[in-house]
Design an enzyme around this catalytic site. Structure first.
Site, PDB file in Angstrom:
ATOM      1  CD1 TRP A   1      40.951  46.352  34.126  1.00 25.05           C
ATOM      2  CD2 TRP A   1      40.948  44.338  34.703  1.00 25.05           C
ATOM      3  NE1 TRP A   1      40.182  45.977  33.396  1.00 25.05           N
ATOM      4  CE2 TRP A   1      40.134  44.349  33.777  1.00 25.05           C
ATOM      5  CE3 TRP A   1      41.405  42.807  35.468  1.00 25.05           C
ATOM      6  CZ2 TRP A   1      39.346  43.274  33.281  1.00 25.05           C
ATOM      7  CZ3 TRP A   1      40.581  41.947  34.655  1.00 25.05           C
ATOM      8  CH2 TRP A   1      39.558  42.256  33.577  1.00 25.05           C
ATOM      9  CG  ASP A   2      48.912  46.436  38.679  1.00 22.10           C
ATOM     10  OD1 ASP A   2      49.370  45.509  39.269  1.00 22.10           O
ATOM     11  OD2 ASP A   2      49.819  47.256  38.867  1.00 22.10           O
ATOM     12  CE1 TYR A   3      41.865  46.918  39.678  1.00 24.23           C
ATOM     13  CE2 TYR A   3      40.379  45.510  38.714  1.00 24.23           C
ATOM     14  CZ  TYR A   3      40.595  46.730  38.828  1.00 24.23           C
ATOM     15  OH  TYR A   3      39.908  47.907  38.742  1.00 24.23           O
TER      16      TYR A   3
END
Length: 712
Positions: A346-348
């Protein structure tokens, strides 16, 4: 919103609105008239105010009782308006200015450093790193400079005091703090090239450059530690996300630590596929780092391994990516780590600076490091050994439906009170819009997307990510008031959507079909990707506001003390000056005086909040968005608050301002009247309508009276 107002209701509503506006203006103009309290001279000598961050000042001259007297002391313009850049609208001015003695130091995203007189804003010197302006950079930002004084150098020696900063073309530059001249003994002619020893994937002549430094290095005990910023989602094999330690005197590399194990045996032992670990990139630390001088530790928040949204080429948990890692300051040895997102899809990234503070617990004080995440979680760990100070659980999360993907079945989460973002699934019933047409548009989009709450994996049909890759908590970070035991965080809840595109269907021309969405190839995998804000065709987010909130957590009770939306819609809906809550990029700074300062929102305002209640005490319109973290300092007994007002694309007007405020400041007003003309036109129209209504009522009364006289 659709309003139906008829007949005499118009008159009543308009009269009420005018009265309410008058009261509001009178209240806003009022302020306590108390004498200024002399304050001690105080520096803001590191990013975030201290080696361990925290965005806190011990100064207390400005209080809730007198903050209404704040006025501009001085303003300065860097002159960086993007001339010559291929994408000037993307320039970012996110500096957190340093103040040492009576001097202020800051830099622009394009590598121009300045020294200013901190009491007057007068320029003392500047240095242009001459970053190439014919390239586009994946993250054209810099969040500030670092300062170091050599304790071994005699007074008056050149470069005894140094300003150090990174650039978009991956250099670290050391300047003499006295005159801005390069420190000749540092690296080669005052700079070191971080591209050395990195498998750079962008050739020098390519339009896009993707390896940079956007956060200031940390410096302690003669060691400078620096991470890197790497452009996401281009491929599975990207630049290595190494963290490096250098001798700050001469620029020699002392050590390097790679979050991805390249040795086959180590990779297998750490749960990586050895062949994949040999080529996978990123997991880099682009956010600000923190250092504990007493323990000799540097705390590193790492990002996701490449690419962000498909993990088939990096199977497993991806240990040390998306992790808070404690490294030995002098050797780079990994002391401990806590992974806060398993196998990120999630591009966290861990985007905010770790904060060192003392947490008062039921068992007594704990020397802790706090870490906020893009998921809106707040974690706390023992600085020495990484043991959780706040409880953590592994919580089951949705599985992936994409062939070749193996999402983690669980994710680490703090107790529910410390999960500060929206986590619930987004359903058709949640669709929102200010008009029925926009609401219908959002309903249609939501119906076609997958949404099972936080950590729903990306899918081919499209997945809703809430919070999205902006956060939660991004680089804005955490302000910690150690006396009140409060952690104050800007939290964004902006709905996003992401879709995986099978390789044989990927087509850049689809950008016309999906306007405003970002496409990328994720080369080396079976999928490309597109992502963007989940919004109506008119640009309104598809879930109800607030999309940005300030949240204060009591660290003693681990409960939210207060929360409130931040940011009005006045730039787009001037007739509706409600505090709807806009996405926030820019940190808060707390003070011992009980006042917390925050820019960050899209309505270009600097606000002073009551630290204990969150209530707005004072605000000032900025000439451009304040997408930066304020600094607080004192010179000659006067306390100042300064913010870089440069704006950001999509979040308010752009500019090149540095603005300092003090009690009873005598500086010139510099505010652009953006939005004011429209608001005045709306108010003028409302006044005209009110007068017309009064005239109509008077005429009706006169006619009725005339009729009655005639009937007599």
């Amino acid at each position: 919103m659709h309003w139906q107002i008829r007949g005499r209701s118009v008159f009543v509503l308009l009269a009420g609105a005018v009265a309410a506006l008058s009261v509001w203006m009178a209240f806003s103009a009022s302020g306590a008239v108390t004498p200024a309290v002399p304050g001690e001279a105080a520096n803001w000598a590191q990013y975030g105010g201290a080696p361990g961050g925290g965005q806190y000042s011990a100064l207390a001259q400005i209080t809730p009782a007198n903050v209404g007297r704040l006025h501009i002391a001085w303003s300065f313009r860097t002159g960086e308006l993007g001339a010559g850049l291929p994408d000037p609208e993307r320039r970012r001015f996110e500096a957190n200015p340093l103040v040492i003695g009576a001097r202020m130091y800051l830099n622009t995203g394009t590598g121009i450093a300045f020294a200013l007189d901190a009491a007057s804003g007068r320029e003392l010197w500047s240095h242009d790193a001459r970053v190439a302006r014919d390239h586009q950079y994946s993250d054209p930002a810099s969040r500030g400079v670092s300062y170091w004084r050599d304790p071994q150098a005699p007074a008056g020696t050149a470069c005894r005091e140094r300003i150090v900063y990174g650039t978009l073309d991956a250099r670290v530059i050391a300047l003499d703090a006295a005159d801005g001249q390069p420190c000749a003994g540092f690296g080669q002619d005052g700079q070191i090239d971080l591209r050395t020893g990195i498998d750079i994937r962008s050739a020098p002549q390519e339009r896009w450059q993707n390896y940079a430094v956007t956060s200031p290095p940390v410096i302690a005990d003669g060691v400078m530690v620096v991470g890197s910023s790497i452009g996401d989602n281009r491929a599975s094999a990207l630049e290595q996300g190494v963290v490096r330690g250098y001798d700050v005197r001469d620029g020699r590399e002392l050590w390097r630590w790679d979050p991805v194990p390249r040795d086959a045996a180590q990779a297998a032992a750490q749960g990586w596929d050895p062949a994949q670990a040999a080529t996978v990139g990123a997991a880099n630390a682009w956010a600000p780092l923190s250092v504990d001088v007493a323990l000799g530790r540097v705390y590193v928040p790492t990002g996701s391994a490449s690419p962000d949204y498909f993990g088939g080429e990096r199977r497993g948990g991806n240990r040390d990516a998306n992790s808070l890692v404690a490294l030995d300051l002098h050797s780079g040895r990994r002391v401990w780590a806590q992974q806060l997102v398993h196998h990120d899809l999630w591009d966290y990234d861990l985007a905010s600076q770790p904060v060192l503070t003392t947490v008062q617990t039921a068992q007594g004080p704990r020397e802790a490091v706090l870490q906020a995440t893009k998921t809106g979680f707040l974690f706390a760990f023992d600085r020495r050994n990484g043991e959780p100070v706040f409880p953590i659980s592994e919580v089951p999360v949705p599985a992936s439906d994409v062939p070749g993907e193996h999402a983690s079945p669980t994710q680490p989460m703090p107790e529910p009170a410390l999960r500060l973002s929206r986590m619930q699934p987004v359903t058709v019933a949640d669709a929102w819009g200010p008009t029925p047409g926009e609401r219908h548009d959002c309903q249609r989009q939501i119906a076609g997307l997958r949404s099972e709450g936080l950590f729903t994996p990306p899918s081919v049909r499209g997945t809703i990510a809430l919070p999205g890759w902006v956060g939660g908590v991004n680089w804005s970070g955490i302000a910690v008031d150690p006396q009140r035991q409060l952690a104050i965080l800007p939290v964004t809840d902006l709905p996003m959507q992401v879709a995986l595109i099978p390789r044989d269907q990927f087509d850049w021309d689809d950008e016309a079909k999906y306007p405003g969405q970002e496409f990328n190839t994720m080369a080396g995998t079976a999928y490309g990707m597109r992502r963007g804000v989940l919004k109506s065709s008119k640009g309104t987010p598809c879930v109800a506001p607030p999309w940005g909130r300030m949240v204060a957590v009591d660290l003693r009770t681990r409960r939210v003390l207060w929360e409130r939306p931040l940011g009005t819609l006045e730039e787009t809906l001037p007739w509706l000056p409600l505090e709807a809550g806009l996405p926030i990029l820019g940190g808060a700074t707390a003070t011992a005086g009980g006042v917390t300062f925050i820019g960050g929102s899209g309505d270009a305002r600097l606000r002073a909040l009551d630290t204990t209640t969150g209530r707005t005490l004072w605000e000032s319109k900025l000439p451009a968005g304040g997408q930066a973290t304020p600094s607080v300092y004192a010179v000659d007994g006067r306390q100042y608050v300064v913010i870089a007002a440069g704006g950001r694309e999509g979040l308010g007007p752009m500019g090149d301002y540095v603005i300092a405020y003090t009690l009873d400041g005598q500086g010139k007003e510099v505010v652009f009247q953006h939005g004011v003309g429209v608001r005045m036109a709306v108010l003028a129209a409302a006044a005209a309508l009110l007068l017309a209504g009064l005239a109509w009522v008077a005429r009706a009364l006169w006619r009725r009276r005339a009729r009655r006289r005639a009937e007599r």
